[in-house]
Design a protein around this motif. Structure first.
Motif, PDB file in Angstrom:
ATOM      1  N   ARG A  90       0.822  -1.208   0.000  1.00 44.75           N
ATOM      2  CA  ARG A  90       0.000   0.000   0.000  1.00 44.75           C
ATOM      3  C   ARG A  90       0.858   1.260   0.000  1.00 44.75           C
ATOM      4  O   ARG A  90       1.535   1.573   0.973  1.00 44.75           O
ATOM      5  N   SER A  91       0.805   1.945  -1.130  1.00 48.32           N
ATOM      6  CA  SER A  91       1.445   3.252  -1.268  1.00 48.32           C
ATOM      7  C   SER A  91       0.749   3.978  -2.407  1.00 48.32           C
ATOM      8  O   SER A  91       0.139   3.343  -3.280  1.00 48.32           O
ATOM      9  N   LEU A  92       0.844   5.297  -2.412  1.00 49.28           N
ATOM     10  CA  LEU A  92       0.242   6.087  -3.482  1.00 49.28           C
ATOM     11  C   LEU A  92       0.808   5.671  -4.831  1.00 49.28           C
ATOM     12  O   LEU A  92       0.073   5.495  -5.801  1.00 49.28           O
ATOM     13  N   ARG A  93       2.109   5.466  -4.899  1.00 50.27           N
ATOM     14  CA  ARG A  93       2.773   5.126  -6.158  1.00 50.27           C
ATOM     15  C   ARG A  93       2.259   3.798  -6.720  1.00 50.27           C
ATOM     16  O   ARG A  93       1.898   3.699  -7.892  1.00 50.27           O
ATOM     17  N   ILE A  94       2.205   2.765  -5.892  1.00 44.97           N
ATOM     18  CA  ILE A  94       1.774   1.446  -6.368  1.00 44.97           C
ATOM     19  C   ILE A  94       0.279   1.462  -6.703  1.00 44.97           C
ATOM     20  O   ILE A  94      -0.137   0.953  -7.740  1.00 44.97           O
ATOM     21  N   ALA A  95      -0.530   2.050  -5.843  1.00 44.56           N
ATOM     22  CA  ALA A  95      -1.971   2.110  -6.108  1.00 44.56           C
ATOM     23  C   ALA A  95      -2.261   2.895  -7.384  1.00 44.56           C
ATOM     24  O   ALA A  95      -3.080   2.478  -8.208  1.00 44.56           O
ATOM     25  N   ALA A  96      -1.585   4.024  -7.553  1.00 44.73           N
ATOM     26  CA  ALA A  96      -1.795   4.830  -8.764  1.00 44.73           C
ATOM     27  C   ALA A  96      -1.369   4.053 -10.007  1.00 44.73           C
ATOM     28  O   ALA A  96      -2.069   4.081 -11.031  1.00 44.73           O
ATOM     29  N   SER A  97      -0.255   3.356  -9.940  1.00 44.10           N
ATOM     30  CA  SER A  97       0.199   2.565 -11.094  1.00 44.10           C
ATOM     31  C   SER A  97      -0.796   1.471 -11.443  1.00 44.10           C
ATOM     32  O   SER A  97      -1.137   1.268 -12.613  1.00 44.10           O
ATOM     33  N   ALA A  98      -1.279   0.743 -10.435  1.00 45.63           N
ATOM     34  CA  ALA A  98      -2.223  -0.347 -10.692  1.00 45.63           C
ATOM     35  C   ALA A  98      -3.537   0.183 -11.266  1.00 45.63           C
ATOM     36  O   ALA A  98      -4.053  -0.363 -12.249  1.00 45.63           O
ATOM     37  N   LEU A  99      -4.056   1.259 -10.680  1.00 48.79           N
ATOM     38  CA  LEU A  99      -5.314   1.820 -11.185  1.00 48.79           C
ATOM     39  C   LEU A  99      -5.134   2.398 -12.582  1.00 48.79           C
ATOM     40  O   LEU A  99      -5.984   2.209 -13.459  1.00 48.79           O
ATOM     41  N   ARG A 100      -4.033   3.069 -12.824  1.00 44.63           N
ATOM     42  CA  ARG A 100      -3.752   3.609 -14.156  1.00 44.63           C
ATOM     43  C   ARG A 100      -3.658   2.482 -15.188  1.00 44.63           C
ATOM     44  O   ARG A 100      -4.197   2.585 -16.294  1.00 44.63           O
ATOM     45  N   LEU A 101      -2.971   1.387 -14.852  1.00 44.02           N
ATOM     46  CA  LEU A 101      -2.825   0.271 -15.795  1.00 44.02           C
ATOM     47  C   LEU A 101      -4.169  -0.368 -16.128  1.00 44.02           C
ATOM     48  O   LEU A 101      -4.442  -0.674 -17.292  1.00 44.02           O
ATOM     49  N   VAL A 102      -5.024  -0.566 -15.135  1.00 45.08           N
ATOM     50  CA  VAL A 102      -6.320  -1.179 -15.422  1.00 45.08           C
ATOM     51  C   VAL A 102      -7.173  -0.234 -16.271  1.00 45.08           C
ATOM     52  O   VAL A 102      -7.906  -0.668 -17.167  1.00 45.08           O
ATOM     53  N   CYS A 103      -7.063   1.068 -16.033  1.00 42.11           N
ATOM     54  CA  CYS A 103      -7.802   2.038 -16.858  1.00 42.11           C
ATOM     55  C   CYS A 103      -7.242   2.086 -18.281  1.00 42.11           C
ATOM     56  O   CYS A 103      -8.020   2.137 -19.246  1.00 42.11           O
ATOM     57  N   ARG A 104      -5.917   2.070 -18.416  1.00 39.13           N
ATOM     58  CA  ARG A 104      -5.333   2.029 -19.766  1.00 39.13           C
ATOM     59  C   ARG A 104      -5.811   0.803 -20.523  1.00 39.13           C
ATOM     60  O   ARG A 104      -6.140   0.878 -21.714  1.00 39.13           O
ATOM     61  N   PHE A 105      -5.854  -0.346 -19.863  1.00 39.98           N
ATOM     62  CA  PHE A 105      -6.374  -1.556 -20.491  1.00 39.98           C
ATOM     63  C   PHE A 105      -7.806  -1.319 -20.974  1.00 39.98           C
ATOM     64  O   PHE A 105      -8.157  -1.661 -22.107  1.00 39.98           O
ATOM     65  N   GLY A 106      -8.634  -0.735 -20.120  1.00 38.94           N
ATOM     66  CA  GLY A 106     -10.021  -0.484 -20.497  1.00 38.94           C
ATOM     67  C   GLY A 106     -10.147   0.439 -21.698  1.00 38.94           C
ATOM     68  O   GLY A 106     -10.947   0.192 -22.603  1.00 38.94           O
ATOM     69  N   PHE A 107      -9.351   1.485 -21.726  1.00 37.83           N
ATOM     70  CA  PHE A 107      -9.436   2.438 -22.836  1.00 37.83           C
ATOM     71  C   PHE A 107      -8.788   1.898 -24.110  1.00 37.83           C
ATOM     72  O   PHE A 107      -9.351   2.013 -25.190  1.00 37.83           O
ATOM     73  N   GLU A 108      -7.604   1.307 -23.980  1.00 36.07           N
ATOM     74  CA  GLU A 108      -6.860   0.886 -25.169  1.00 36.07           C
ATOM     75  C   GLU A 108      -7.319  -0.460 -25.724  1.00 36.07           C
ATOM     76  O   GLU A 108      -7.437  -0.623 -26.934  1.00 36.07           O
ATOM     77  N   GLN A 109      -7.561  -1.429 -24.860  1.00 38.59           N
ATOM     78  CA  GLN A 109      -7.922  -2.765 -25.330  1.00 38.59           C
ATOM     79  C   GLN A 109      -9.431  -2.950 -25.521  1.00 38.59           C
ATOM     80  O   GLN A 109      -9.850  -3.600 -26.464  1.00 38.59           O
ATOM     81  N   LEU A 110     -10.209  -2.399 -24.586  1.00 37.33           N
ATOM     82  CA  LEU A 110     -11.664  -2.584 -24.658  1.00 37.33           C
ATOM     83  C   LEU A 110     -12.377  -1.426 -25.339  1.00 37.33           C
ATOM     84  O   LEU A 110     -13.569  -1.496 -25.589  1.00 37.33           O
ATOM     85  N   GLN A 111     -11.650  -0.346 -25.591  1.00 36.26           N
ATOM     86  CA  GLN A 111     -12.194   0.839 -26.247  1.00 36.26           C
ATOM     87  C   GLN A 111     -13.361   1.451 -25.455  1.00 36.26           C
ATOM     88  O   GLN A 111     -14.358   1.905 -26.036  1.00 36.26           O
ATOM     89  N   LEU A 112     -13.209   1.455 -24.126  1.00 31.89           N
ATOM     90  CA  LEU A 112     -14.215   2.095 -23.281  1.00 31.89           C
ATOM     91  C   LEU A 112     -14.195   3.596 -23.507  1.00 31.89           C
ATOM     92  O   LEU A 112     -13.151   4.173 -23.822  1.00 31.89           O
ATOM     93  N   ARG A 113     -15.335   4.222 -23.307  1.00 26.83           N
ATOM     94  CA  ARG A 113     -15.429   5.682 -23.414  1.00 26.83           C
ATOM     95  C   ARG A 113     -15.314   6.365 -22.053  1.00 26.83           C
ATOM     96  O   ARG A 113     -14.975   7.546 -21.968  1.00 26.83           O
ATOM     97  N   ARG A 114     -15.594   5.593 -20.984  1.00 24.45           N
ATOM     98  CA  ARG A 114     -15.536   6.157 -19.645  1.00 24.45           C
ATOM     99  C   ARG A 114     -15.348   5.022 -18.643  1.00 24.45           C
ATOM    100  O   ARG A 114     -15.856   3.923 -18.849  1.00 24.45           O
ATOM    101  N   ILE A 115     -14.635   5.314 -17.569  1.00 26.76           N
ATOM    102  CA  ILE A 115     -14.492   4.361 -16.466  1.00 26.76           C
ATOM    103  C   ILE A 115     -14.941   5.061 -15.192  1.00 26.76           C
ATOM    104  O   ILE A 115     -14.513   6.179 -14.903  1.00 26.76           O
ATOM    105  N   ASP A 116     -15.815   4.401 -14.467  1.00 29.94           N
ATOM    106  CA  ASP A 116     -16.357   4.929 -13.223  1.00 29.94           C
ATOM    107  C   ASP A 116     -15.686   4.257 -12.040  1.00 29.94           C
ATOM    108  O   ASP A 116     -15.122   3.161 -12.166  1.00 29.94           O
ATOM    109  N   ALA A 117     -15.775   4.886 -10.885  1.00 31.61           N
ATOM    110  CA  ALA A 117     -15.297   4.294  -9.637  1.00 31.61           C
ATOM    111  C   ALA A 117     -16.164   4.810  -8.498  1.00 31.61           C
ATOM    112  O   ALA A 117     -16.585   5.971  -8.507  1.00 31.61           O
ATOM    113  N   TYR A 118     -16.413   3.947  -7.548  1.00 30.38           N
ATOM    114  CA  TYR A 118     -17.149   4.306  -6.343  1.00 30.38           C
ATOM    115  C   TYR A 118     -16.253   4.008  -5.155  1.00 30.38           C
ATOM    116  O   TYR A 118     -15.552   2.998  -5.138  1.00 30.38           O
TER     117      TYR A 118
END
Length: 189
Positions: A112-140
C-alpha cells in the motif's frame, strides 16, 4: 466496446515497476490474505473471505476465466517487480451499450502506497481504454476512504457525485455514503 472474449492471450500490462496479469491459481495466497484483510473488507464491496487456500485456488481456477470469457469482468493480479501478486485490480459492471465499466483495486498492506496504487489503477484504466475501447471508467468509494479518492484524483478521476447509503462494505454489510468519480481517456494521466 470490444468484448473481453475477443482479446485472446493477454500479455502482462506493465509500467516497469507494477504489472497486471490475468490471475492464476498460484495467486491463491494473495487472494486469501486480501479477502481476510480488514481494510479490504471495510472498503471493498462483495469481498467474501475464502475459508482456506484450497477455496481460493478453486475460485481462481474457475470464476475469473468464466467471467472473462462471458464478457462480464476483467480481473487482474497486481504484481510488483515481477514477483508474487500483491493485490487485485478489476473492471466490472461492464455496460457495452454505453462503453462504460467500473474500476477498483485493493493491495495487501506491504504494497500500500500512493505510487503502487496509482500505477495499478492507471494500468487497469489504460487496459479499459486501449484494449476494450471504453469511453468512460467509473469508480465508487466509501466517502471516508480518502486514500483511494486521492489515488483516483492523482491519475485523472474527477468527482462526479455523492450517493448517500450506496456503498455496502464487506466486513459487516453496513451501508455508507459513497463518492462517485469518473475518468475519460483524455484525462487519464
Amino acid at each position: 466496446m470490444r468484448p473481453l472474449s475477443s482479446l485472446g492471450e493477454l500479455q502482462p500490462l506493465t509500467d516497469g515497476e507494477v504489472s497486471l496479469r490475468r490471475p492464476a491459481v498460484e495467486d491463491a495466497a494473495t487472494l486469501l490474505a486480501g479477502t481476510h484483510d480488514p481494510l479490504v473488507r471495510e472498503f471493498m464491496q462483495a469481498v467474501f473471505p475464502h475459508p482456506d487456500l484450497a477455496s481460493a485456488e478453486r475460485w481462481l481456477a474457475t470464476v475469473p476465466p468464466r467471467l472473462w470469457e462471458d464478457d462480464v469482468a476483467a480481473y487482474f493480479s497486481v504484481v510488483l517487480d515481477g514477483g508474487r501478486a500483491a493485490g487485485w485490480a478489476e473492471l466490472v459492471d461492464m455496460r457495452p451499450e454505453e462503453g462504460v465499466a467500473e474500476a477498483s483495486i485493493w493491495l495487501l498492506p506491504e504494497a500500500r502506497s500512493l505510487r503502487i496504487a496509482a500505477s495499478a489503477l492507471r494500468l487497469v484504466c489504460r487496459f479499459g481504454f486501449e484494449q476494450l475501447q471504453l469511453r468512460r471508467i467509473d469508480a465508487y468509494a466509501a466517502a471516508d476512504n480518502m486514500p483511494i479518492q486521492v489515488v483516483g484524483a492523482y491519475i485523472g478521476f474527477r468527482r462526479a457525485g455523492f450517493r448517500p447509503r450506496l456503498f455496502r462494505n464487506s466486513r459487516n454489510h453496513a451501508l455508507r455514503d459513497a463518492v462517485y468519480a469518473t475518468v475519460v481517456p483524455e484525462d487519464l494521466c
